[in-house]
Design an enzyme around this catalytic site. Structure first.
Site, mmCIF file in Angstrom:
data_model
loop_
_atom_site.group_PDB
_atom_site.id
_atom_site.type_symbol
_atom_site.label_atom_id
_atom_site.label_comp_id
_atom_site.label_asym_id
_atom_site.label_seq_id
_atom_site.Cartn_x
_atom_site.Cartn_y
_atom_site.Cartn_z
ATOM 1 N N ASN A 124 -6.815 13.931 64.809
ATOM 2 C CA ASN A 124 -8.553 13.314 64.687
ATOM 3 C C ASN A 124 -8.732 13.328 66.456
ATOM 4 O O ASN A 124 -10.071 13.368 66.604
ATOM 5 C CB ASN A 124 -8.043 12.398 64.040
ATOM 6 C CG ASN A 124 -8.265 12.229 62.795
ATOM 7 O OD1 ASN A 124 -8.405 13.758 62.285
ATOM 8 N ND2 ASN A 124 -7.311 11.937 61.646
ATOM 9 N N LYS A 128 -12.516 15.129 66.615
ATOM 10 C CA LYS A 128 -13.379 14.290 65.916
ATOM 11 C C LYS A 128 -13.780 13.148 66.652
ATOM 12 O O LYS A 128 -15.128 13.246 67.143
ATOM 13 C CB LYS A 128 -12.737 13.333 64.884
ATOM 14 C CG LYS A 128 -12.513 14.959 63.280
ATOM 15 C CD LYS A 128 -11.558 14.085 62.912
ATOM 16 C CE LYS A 128 -11.338 14.849 61.702
ATOM 17 N NZ LYS A 128 -12.328 15.588 60.567
ATOM 18 N N GLU A 230 -9.319 6.468 57.649
ATOM 19 C CA GLU A 230 -10.096 6.636 58.752
ATOM 20 C C GLU A 230 -9.865 8.323 59.489
ATOM 21 O O GLU A 230 -8.586 8.575 60.251
ATOM 22 C CB GLU A 230 -10.475 5.964 59.247
ATOM 23 C CG GLU A 230 -10.701 4.259 58.480
ATOM 24 C CD GLU A 230 -12.003 4.699 58.223
ATOM 25 O OE1 GLU A 230 -12.918 5.924 58.609
ATOM 26 O OE2 GLU A 230 -12.463 4.094 57.368
ATOM 27 N N CYS A 231 -10.508 9.084 60.324
ATOM 28 C CA CYS A 231 -10.319 9.528 60.692
ATOM 29 C C CYS A 231 -9.951 9.513 62.379
ATOM 30 O O CYS A 231 -9.353 9.466 62.842
ATOM 31 C CB CYS A 231 -11.223 11.374 61.130
ATOM 32 S SG CYS A 231 -13.108 10.463 61.683
ATOM 33 N N GLY A 232 -11.077 8.129 62.677
ATOM 34 C CA GLY A 232 -10.984 7.626 64.203
ATOM 35 C C GLY A 232 -12.302 7.312 64.413
ATOM 36 O O GLY A 232 -12.508 6.352 65.261
#
Length: 237
Positions: A124, A128, A230-232
């Site tokens: 991530n 991301k 959450e992806c961060g």
């Protein structure tokens, strides 16, 4: 654009958020565009219900930059959905990608998403968080609009309409909306859900870390194998 009465200043976030809770999402957007820092932008995953925020923001700021982080592992349907909405809403789309391709990352680290929570976090960060941070910096974004909603997961229940991260403000105009509110807005404006919605996908990210909703599952369990929601991006930026 609607001219709103004076609200508490940005340096009094607690009081400001109390007042913003009484406004409609449309008026929250108008307030932010009038009073929050310059260079606004909207981030979008082009996920299940993303058409709502894209439509809402472009009603008041037609040329607002729309940031899409293309991890390299999105569903084919997501790319086509992004094309469809970009054409329909005349979006000012800004696509950001990781510094290294997925093939390069896999050659260096293997399939990080198969390496437990630490591997998922590293993936991530590379695919991301870094591209989003770079987008916000290169576009000099002072006001960052998001489609976060409190009902999406246990990690978002305390999300405020306005948050401050360093010198940047994050605005979540539909944070208190329910799934019913989303449905009514989409129906009223004839907006489409993501094509995978009808196949049971309620939260749509990368191919390898997204599952359709099954009986007895929470919505947040459809992402990252249930390790996390959450992806961060909204934790670290």
């Amino acid at each position: 654009m609607t001219v709103l009465p004076a609200l508490p200043p940005l340096d009094d976030l607690e009081t400001l958020n109390v007042h913003l809770e009484t406004l409609s999402a449309e008026n929250r957007v108008c307030w932010a565009l009038q009073h929050a820092p310059d260079h606004p932008a909207l981030s979008s995953s082009f996920g299940a219900q993303s058409a709502v925020m894209l439509h809402l923001l472009t009603r008041f700021a037609p040329d607002i930059p729309v940031i899409l982080v293309d991890t390299g592992y999105l569903f084919p349907e997501t790319y086509r959905f992004a094309d469809t909405l970009t054409e329909r809403l005349k979006l000012n789309l800004k696509v950001y990608q990781p510094l290294r391709s997925g093939t390069w990352t896999e050659a260096r680290h293997g399939r990080l998403w198969e390496q437990g929570i630490d591997g998922i976090n590293q993936y991530n960060t590379l695919h991301k968080v870094e591209p989003m941070r770079r987008a916000l910096e290169e576009l000099q974004v002072g006001t960052w609009f998001t489609g976060l909603r409190r009902g999406q997961s246990s990690t978002r229940t305390q999300t405020s309409i306005v948050q401050r991260r360093d010198e940047r403000y994050k605005i979540s105009p539909i944070v208190d909306w329910t799934d019913r509110d989303i449905w009514e807005y989409m129906k009223h404006h004839d907006l489409p859900y993501h094509p995978l919605w009808e196949q049971g996908y309620v939260s749509i990210g990368d191919i390898h870390t997204t599952r359709p909703l099954e009986p007895d599952m929470r919505e947040e369990d459809t992402r990252f194998f249930g390790f996390k929601r959450e992806c961060g991006i909204h934790e670290n930026i």
